[in-house]
Design an enzyme around this catalytic site. Sequence first.
Site, PDB file in Angstrom:
ATOM      1  N   ALA A  30       0.856  -1.187   0.000  1.00 51.04           N
ATOM      2  CA  ALA A  30       0.000   0.000   0.000  1.00 51.04           C
ATOM      3  C   ALA A  30       0.888   1.231   0.000  1.00 51.04           C
ATOM      4  O   ALA A  30       2.020   1.192   0.511  1.00 51.04           O
ATOM      5  CB  ALA A  30      -0.917   0.021   1.220  1.00 51.04           C
ATOM      6  N   VAL A  79       0.525   3.827   1.765  1.00 55.36           N
ATOM      7  CA  VAL A  79       0.675   4.345   3.123  1.00 55.36           C
ATOM      8  C   VAL A  79       1.652   3.524   3.963  1.00 55.36           C
ATOM      9  O   VAL A  79       2.082   3.977   5.017  1.00 55.36           O
ATOM     10  CB  VAL A  79      -0.710   4.408   3.807  1.00 55.36           C
ATOM     11  CG1 VAL A  79      -1.175   3.025   4.243  1.00 55.36           C
ATOM     12  CG2 VAL A  79      -0.702   5.377   4.978  1.00 55.36           C
ATOM     13  N   TYR A  80       2.029   2.328   3.509  1.00 57.43           N
ATOM     14  CA  TYR A  80       2.988   1.523   4.265  1.00 57.43           C
ATOM     15  C   TYR A  80       4.349   2.202   4.247  1.00 57.43           C
ATOM     16  O   TYR A  80       5.028   2.250   3.216  1.00 57.43           O
ATOM     17  CB  TYR A  80       3.114   0.116   3.681  1.00 57.43           C
ATOM     18  CG  TYR A  80       1.892  -0.770   3.822  1.00 57.43           C
ATOM     19  CD1 TYR A  80       0.789  -0.378   4.569  1.00 57.43           C
ATOM     20  CD2 TYR A  80       1.844  -2.010   3.202  1.00 57.43           C
ATOM     21  CE1 TYR A  80      -0.324  -1.190   4.690  1.00 57.43           C
ATOM     22  CE2 TYR A  80       0.736  -2.831   3.327  1.00 57.43           C
ATOM     23  CZ  TYR A  80      -0.348  -2.419   4.066  1.00 57.43           C
ATOM     24  OH  TYR A  80      -1.454  -3.238   4.183  1.00 57.43           O
ATOM     25  N   SER A  81       4.739   2.747   5.402  1.00 63.16           N
ATOM     26  CA  SER A  81       6.019   3.439   5.554  1.00 63.16           C
ATOM     27  C   SER A  81       6.198   4.535   4.505  1.00 63.16           C
ATOM     28  O   SER A  81       7.270   4.721   3.938  1.00 63.16           O
ATOM     29  CB  SER A  81       7.189   2.450   5.499  1.00 63.16           C
ATOM     30  OG  SER A  81       7.077   1.500   6.540  1.00 63.16           O
ATOM     31  N   ALA A  82       5.096   5.263   4.243  1.00 63.19           N
ATOM     32  CA  ALA A  82       5.112   6.432   3.349  1.00 63.19           C
ATOM     33  C   ALA A  82       5.705   6.102   1.978  1.00 63.19           C
ATOM     34  O   ALA A  82       6.481   6.869   1.408  1.00 63.19           O
ATOM     35  CB  ALA A  82       5.886   7.579   3.991  1.00 63.19           C
TER      36      ALA A  82
END
Length: 344
Positions: free
Chosen positions: A59, A61-64
């Site tokens: 995704a 959003v996973y660790s920006a």
Amino acid sequence: MEYRNLGASGLRVPVLSFGAGTFGGSGPLFGAWGNTDAAEARRLVDICLEAGVNLFDTADVYSAGASEEVLGQAIRGKRDAVLISTKTALPMGEGPADWGSSRSRLIKSVDDALRRLGTDYIDLLQLHAFDASTPVEEVLSTLDRLVAAGKLRYIGASNFAGWELMKSLAVSERHGYPRHVAHQVYYSLAGRDYEWELMPLAADQGVGALVWSPLAWGRLTGKIRREQPLPEGSRLHQTAEYGPPVDDETLFNIVDVLDEIAAETGKTVPQIAINWLTTRPTVSSVIIGARNEEQLRQNLASVGWSLTKEQVERLDKVSSVSAPYPYFPYRRQEGFARLNPPLV
């Protein structure tokens, strides 16, 4: 490895898929999950492919975005052998255009994901949450254009309520837009809420479940036990507040039965918990994660064997909880149940 159609689509996916949330991990949540670099990620990808697991989920959003970047590096030279699933909609910044599923946000998010992943198409894009501030027609017409442009192959949702998913499917049918073929959902022995409404909807509409957190946010690893403190290395010390709630007594009762079945089968507690999920209606794939090679190989061994009918019934019984309204009449009263027999 067993392969299943993803919902009513023609996309065939492995019954186990790999979640790349540990790749490039940073921050209070994802950093606690793990911090797999590109070299180790390549090794994990190779082990997955050797076992027949070719679907990798991430995704933005996973660790920006770092998870997508590391996954992209890990699959370099192997793009034709893998399926990439990623998600967007959650906030990636503080600006007014940094969240949601508007036309401009979706177009930018897909282009950013393609760049980070180092590919020119995404096999499955899932909306990470429902955006009530954007008309569903705008969302789906934009996804339709992205599919037509060859940037996306299939679309899905994640963490939608039943009415949100059904409304989206109705709009797709009305206008001829692509339909959500997947719904990425939380489902585990310690969290069976998916069964009340989302599972019947999925069965009726041909939406395949991609299961996240099959071990109930790390609680079904076999290390969490009654009247014992959390193990020192458990990620729950840092992440419990972010995950789904679990009633402790229910959890411990489930673990007791898992222990019994582990002794009977020679399998581990997490392997049994994952295997149970693969037998459930509408489940297309269970997403497993791993911080290292040992964890991955253990999780991959969750399939290729079967629980007995009696063992499944024991797990069903110990993990069953009362359904909320309006679902409990369909479980308790004969007339309701006759009209709508439960799937499970």
